[in-house]
Design a protein around this motif. Structure first.
Motif, PDB file in Angstrom:
ATOM      1  N   ASN A  43     -11.923   8.911  -1.419  1.00  0.00           N
ATOM      2  CA  ASN A  43     -10.625   8.851  -0.755  1.00  0.00           C
ATOM      3  C   ASN A  43     -10.465  10.124   0.054  1.00  0.00           C
ATOM      4  O   ASN A  43     -10.472  11.228  -0.494  1.00  0.00           O
ATOM      5  N   TRP A  54      -7.855  10.891   1.938  1.00  0.00           N
ATOM      6  CA  TRP A  54      -6.426  11.106   2.168  1.00  0.00           C
ATOM      7  C   TRP A  54      -5.905  10.338   3.380  1.00  0.00           C
ATOM      8  O   TRP A  54      -4.910   9.623   3.277  1.00  0.00           O
ATOM      9  N   LYS A  55      -6.571  10.433   4.500  1.00  0.00           N
ATOM     10  CA  LYS A  55      -6.179   9.640   5.667  1.00  0.00           C
ATOM     11  C   LYS A  55      -7.413   8.966   6.237  1.00  0.00           C
ATOM     12  O   LYS A  55      -8.314   9.651   6.730  1.00  0.00           O
ATOM     13  N   ASN A  59      -5.231   6.655   3.492  1.00  0.00           N
ATOM     14  CA  ASN A  59      -5.031   6.835   2.059  1.00  0.00           C
ATOM     15  C   ASN A  59      -5.440   5.576   1.299  1.00  0.00           C
ATOM     16  O   ASN A  59      -4.624   4.887   0.689  1.00  0.00           O
ATOM     17  N   ARG A  75      -7.912  13.602  -2.762  1.00  0.00           N
ATOM     18  CA  ARG A  75      -6.771  13.486  -1.847  1.00  0.00           C
ATOM     19  C   ARG A  75      -6.174  14.858  -1.519  1.00  0.00           C
ATOM     20  O   ARG A  75      -5.962  15.203  -0.355  1.00  0.00           O
ATOM     21  N   ASP A 115       1.306   9.418   0.910  1.00  0.00           N
ATOM     22  CA  ASP A 115       0.524  10.394   1.679  1.00  0.00           C
ATOM     23  C   ASP A 115       1.150  11.782   1.697  1.00  0.00           C
ATOM     24  O   ASP A 115       0.473  12.795   1.512  1.00  0.00           O
TER      25      ASP A 115
END
Length: 600
Positions: A535, A537-538, A540, A350, A395
């Motif tokens: 993952n 992050w976006k 999330n 992330r 996030d």
């Protein structure tokens, strides 16, 4: 060896059995004896080779050389270049990728780009060659603003960036090649004309794009059967126009693509589909060589990776964060430890993917400080201090609110050669079949790498360092990696050559295989086969493959991870890897893509 003993026992029967015939003269007996010995020797060599191939851990190993491509027949092409032709590691890499362009044309080909990481054992140096596609001179940051359906940047002529692969191949060949340029094309020219069998990966891509294929004469002429239905797995496909194109490039060199007779056809075909590439764009394309790859050291290993616009800084940041946890095989010995280890890995993903969204082409934007920050020990320590072992965070905790671009499909190849040299190389045309533009005159399928730029119509929270500019390279997840073993400083050798396909999942997939093998002490096969997680992050969310341990998913949910389980044939990256294990070289091709290694 049991198999050899079996052959020797059989040979006794062969020599002693005359089948009721008259006794032979001593001379004829001697001839027969020598003939049988010759056969036995050949069989023994074959069986001896097989003995080297499979170990008790089900790893595939060889005494001297390994080639791992995502198409098994192409791994054999690379092996034969090394074994039968005495070619270099780079010779083998080029010949292998030309073959992969036949077996997996949905992922790569001469209408796309490539990035090499090369270790030259004679000099001890590691360099990278960047032949990523570039934006045409007539392109602009807002060129897709008037596209309400958001399709022009995904398919069609406008989505095509200037191909760099062939000039990248030539640069690598001039610096490290041993064989004649034309010799590298011959295996693929023969295959393309004789026909290749459609494998799992191409079949899936053809199925997904069958409507487009069956509605296009150009595409259906190549990818349809006699009833104008899309070909399926195990069908044979002949790529006759592409074979002619390969032969022309083999005989005249890559300049025929960029300034010669092919260039005129390429420009005409692209512009007929609404593209803006010109003859000047092709003429002016230049690959970049970086004589010292981006590198970082962890434990007894030095990692060599390509820097931005590729994802070397991303892999470096992930692994540096995690190195501070001192992972070993004990980190996975209980469910509780394993959940914690996976949680820390996901958190590292992330934080890192949030920073990836700030990268771009360093020839156009000032990102030196960003790269240095991402790869520093201080940053890794700081992020570890922010990782909460009990829970994940919102996030905004991980980085700036920037929407990342979404790059797509690729093909990777890993080679360790007999002289100790190595090549890690990744190539791409981006989405399945790239722009979905195939030249009707040359058989070339063109990329859609313009999609990988950030675009102004995507909103205010975009990566300003990755906006379209003429001549600029878009951000990429590709990360061909070479890892050196420093345990004996006077005798440094390649430990691992690794890379992946799989869009934005490439860095996280590579990181997991590296950790599985070098830290968690898995076998190589288990290191690659182990179900993965990702993952970016976006969005999330944490994606996990279908066979991912359900108890791990539940444990991660208790730490507030949003777990999404993939179904069926959806995977999180496809890794091709070669690794030195003692006095052998082992290789593994990811079952997710369907390839197989070769060696000797």
């Amino acid at each position: 060896m049991a198999d050899s003993d079996g052959v020797r026992a059989q040979s006794t029967v062969l020599m002693g059995n005359t089948g009721g015939r008259s006794p032979e003269t001593p001379l004829n007996q001697k001839k027969r004896f020598l003939a049988v010995i010759g056969v036995i020797t050949g069989v023994s060599i074959l069986i001896g080779g097989l003995h080297y191939i499979t170990t008790k851990n089900n790893d595939t190993c060889y005494p001297k050389v390994a080639v791992a491509a995502d198409a098994g027949n192409c791994s054999q092409v690379g092996r034969d270049i090394l074994l039968l032709k005495n070619g270099s590691a780079v010779d083998a890499a080029i010949a292998t990728l030309l073959c992969v362009g036949l077996y997996n044309p949905q992922n790569m080909g001469i209408g796309g780009g490539v990035v090499f990481t090369i270790y030259d054992a004679s000099t001890g140096k590691v360099e990278t060659i960047d032949a990523r596609e570039t934006a045409p001179q007539k392109s602009s940051a807002n060129m897709f603003d008037k596209d309400p359906q958001k399709t022009e940047s995904v398919t069609g002529g406008l989505s095509i960036a200037v191909p760099g692969l062939l000039r990248g191949f030539m640069m690598a060949h001039k610096r490290h090649g041993r064989l004649e340029w034309k010799d590298l094309f011959q295996p693929s020219i023969k295959m393309a004309r004789k026909g290749v069998i459609i494998g799992k990966a191409m079949a899936e891509a053809l199925s997904e794009t069958s409507v487009m294929i069956e509605n296009s004469t150009t595409w259906c002429d190549v990818f349809c059967d006699s009833n104008n239905k899309t070909l399926k797995e195990n069908d044979m496909i002949k790529l006759l126009k592409l074979a002619d194109t390969y032969e022309l490039i083999a005989n005249e060199g890559p300049d025929v693509f960029y300034t010669g007779s092919l260039s005129q056809k390429i420009v005409k075909d692209i512009q007929a589909e609404g593209g803006i590439i010109t003859s000047e764009d092709l003429r002016d394309y230049e690959p970049r060589v970086h004589e010292y790859a981006l590198n970082f050291t962890m434990r007894n290993y030095t990692f060599h990776v390509p820097s931005a616009p590729f994802s070397g800084p991303v892999l470096a940041m992930i692994l540096k964060i995690l190195d501070g946890y001192n992972f070993t095989h004990n980190s996975l010995q209980t469910d509780e430890r394993k959940i914690l280890t996976y949680h820390r890995m996901i958190e590292a993903f992330r934080f890192t993917y949030a920073r990836k969204s700030e990268l771009g082409d360093p020839q156009f934007v000032k990102i030196t400080d960003i790269i240095e920050n991402m790869t520093s020990d201080e940053t890794a320590r700081n992020i570890r201090s922010k990782i909460d072992d009990t829970t994940t965070k919102p996030d905004s905790y991980y980085g700036k609110d920037i929407s990342p671009p979404y790059d797509s499909g690729t093909s990777h190849l890993s080679i360790i050669a007999e002289d100790g040299s190595a090549v890690s190389v990744t190539s791409s045309i981006n989405d399945l079949f790239g722009s979905m533009v195939m030249s009707p005159t040359t058989g070339i399928i063109f990329n859609n790498q313009m999609k990988d730029f950030s675009r102004t119509e995507q909103g205010k929270n975009i990566n300003m360092n990755n906006l379209i500019q003429p001549g600029k390279r878009p951000l990429s997840s590709m990360c061909p990696t070479i890892i050196m073993d420093n345990s004996q400083p006077k005798h440094k050798r390649v430990k691992m050559v690794v890379g992946a396909s799989g869009w934005t999942k490439i860095p996280s997939a590579i990181a997991q295989v590296v950790l599985n093998k070098l830290y968690f002490d898995y076998t190589l096969k288990k290191s690659v086969d182990e179900p993965r997680f990702h993952n970016g992050w976006k969005p999330n969310v944490t994606e996990v493959e279908e066979k991912f341990d359900k108890s791990m998913s539940e444990g991660l949910r208790k730490k507030n991870h949003d777990i999404h389980q993939l179904l069926g044939g959806d995977y999180l990256g496809e890794v091709q890897v070669a690794v030195r294990q003692g006095d052998r070289i082992c290789a593994e091709c990811d079952f997710r893509e369907g390839g197989s290694p070769a060696g000797y």
